[in-house]
Design a protein around this motif. Sequence first.
Motif, PDB file in Angstrom:
ATOM      1  N   HIS A  20       0.826  -1.207   0.000  1.00 38.56           N
ATOM      2  CA  HIS A  20       0.000   0.000   0.000  1.00 38.56           C
ATOM      3  C   HIS A  20       0.861   1.259   0.000  1.00 38.56           C
ATOM      4  O   HIS A  20       0.544   2.242  -0.685  1.00 38.56           O
ATOM      5  N   ALA A  21       1.938   1.231   0.771  1.00 39.41           N
ATOM      6  CA  ALA A  21       2.811   2.401   0.841  1.00 39.41           C
ATOM      7  C   ALA A  21       3.537   2.652  -0.477  1.00 39.41           C
ATOM      8  O   ALA A  21       3.879   3.794  -0.791  1.00 39.41           O
ATOM      9  N   ARG A  22       3.766   1.595  -1.251  1.00 37.26           N
ATOM     10  CA  ARG A  22       4.476   1.758  -2.529  1.00 37.26           C
ATOM     11  C   ARG A  22       3.680   2.598  -3.515  1.00 37.26           C
ATOM     12  O   ARG A  22       4.261   3.366  -4.300  1.00 37.26           O
ATOM     13  N   THR A  30      -7.865   0.006   3.221  1.00 32.39           N
ATOM     14  CA  THR A  30      -7.512   0.421   4.583  1.00 32.39           C
ATOM     15  C   THR A  30      -8.163  -0.481   5.619  1.00 32.39           C
ATOM     16  O   THR A  30      -7.532  -0.880   6.606  1.00 32.39           O
ATOM     17  N   ILE A  31      -9.424  -0.822   5.396  1.00 30.38           N
ATOM     18  CA  ILE A  31     -10.128  -1.705   6.332  1.00 30.38           C
ATOM     19  C   ILE A  31      -9.484  -3.084   6.359  1.00 30.38           C
ATOM     20  O   ILE A  31      -9.270  -3.672   7.429  1.00 30.38           O
ATOM     21  N   LEU A  32      -9.156  -3.611   5.191  1.00 29.52           N
ATOM     22  CA  LEU A  32      -8.519  -4.927   5.123  1.00 29.52           C
ATOM     23  C   LEU A  32      -7.204  -4.932   5.893  1.00 29.52           C
ATOM     24  O   LEU A  32      -6.918  -5.866   6.660  1.00 29.52           O
ATOM     25  N   LEU A  86      -1.844   5.839  -4.362  1.00 32.11           N
ATOM     26  CA  LEU A  86      -2.815   6.443  -5.273  1.00 32.11           C
ATOM     27  C   LEU A  86      -3.803   5.433  -5.848  1.00 32.11           C
ATOM     28  O   LEU A  86      -4.807   5.829  -6.452  1.00 32.11           O
ATOM     29  N   VAL A  87      -3.536   4.148  -5.684  1.00 33.50           N
ATOM     30  CA  VAL A  87      -4.442   3.136  -6.241  1.00 33.50           C
ATOM     31  C   VAL A  87      -5.247   2.449  -5.132  1.00 33.50           C
ATOM     32  O   VAL A  87      -5.794   1.369  -5.340  1.00 33.50           O
ATOM     33  N   LEU A  88      -5.331   3.079  -3.974  1.00 36.97           N
ATOM     34  CA  LEU A  88      -6.030   2.488  -2.835  1.00 36.97           C
ATOM     35  C   LEU A  88      -7.407   3.110  -2.656  1.00 36.97           C
ATOM     36  O   LEU A  88      -7.693   4.194  -3.159  1.00 36.97           O
ATOM     37  N   ASN A  89      -8.249   2.400  -1.903  1.00 35.35           N
ATOM     38  CA  ASN A  89      -9.540   2.946  -1.503  1.00 35.35           C
ATOM     39  C   ASN A  89      -9.806   2.578  -0.047  1.00 35.35           C
ATOM     40  O   ASN A  89      -8.961   1.955   0.612  1.00 35.35           O
ATOM     41  N   GLY A  90     -10.970   2.936   0.446  1.00 38.27           N
ATOM     42  CA  GLY A  90     -11.286   2.673   1.846  1.00 38.27           C
ATOM     43  C   GLY A  90     -11.279   1.200   2.201  1.00 38.27           C
ATOM     44  O   GLY A  90     -10.920   0.815   3.320  1.00 38.27           O
TER      45      GLY A  90
END
Length: 273
Positions: free
Chosen positions: A139-141, A151-153, A144-148
């Motif tokens: 995710h840190a890499r 984060t929950i996962l 910009l391609v993440l969503n909520g």
Amino acid sequence: MPSTAATDDRDDRDRADGTATSGSLRRAARALLAPRFGIDPRALAAFRIAVGLVVLGDLLLVRLPGVRAFYTDAGVFPRSTLATLYPPFESASLHALSGDAWFQYLLLGVAAVAALSLTVGYRTRSATAGSAILLASLHARNPLVLNGGDTILLSLLVLGPFLPLGVRWSVDAVRRAEDATEDGPGTDDDRVLSVATATILVHFVVIYAINGAVKFQSEAWMDGTATPRIFHLEQYVVWLGPWVAKLGTTLVVANWSWVALLCGSVLLLVHSF
């Protein structure tokens, strides 16, 4: 001497009474809290399997096809851009150690093995921690391609090592006798009660409650048109979606039912069945 012996006897009785009282208080507290904040070990096993499968699906179906495009220096978000926009992420991500595709595939493979190990319950606590670390790094890499949902996962994986996820329906459970399990209950009917179980249950309720509160700030949700609009987004609607989109009244009812369900989620903390 007799006086000393009598005093010792009284001290022993006082200690015994104190121990009995303490035990009674613990049992009373457990009886009060377990129905609300305890979790059946079989539910924890189902949770482990579900999370493991979701992580596997995310890695193999979502991340793998876009490795070169989103996680290498040859793609749209090279490490130089990551370092400029998100310096802390660039420093913390294992995936940022190299911009080559082979390195990303290697880490993705390790993460998939950890997720599979979590799913089957082999060295469950280590597999959960490893999955959390590797997913956080991924995710840190490229944030910009993440969503909520991402984060929950990740938050569920972070809480996972503090829960006895491997005491039922797992390789770990098969490898050891139930009566030798240190971190699990003795029978299927016993609920696991700890700070971790309370935290994850409250965590779920908070997610739903906040979602419900946010809905009240949305004009579309408040006038009942949000769900119908969702089913008219052609880029997302598949299979039976076009047919469902024609059920106008049903979708309005679904709109308000979902809002009511979200708002009612807080009742899970104040009432138990």
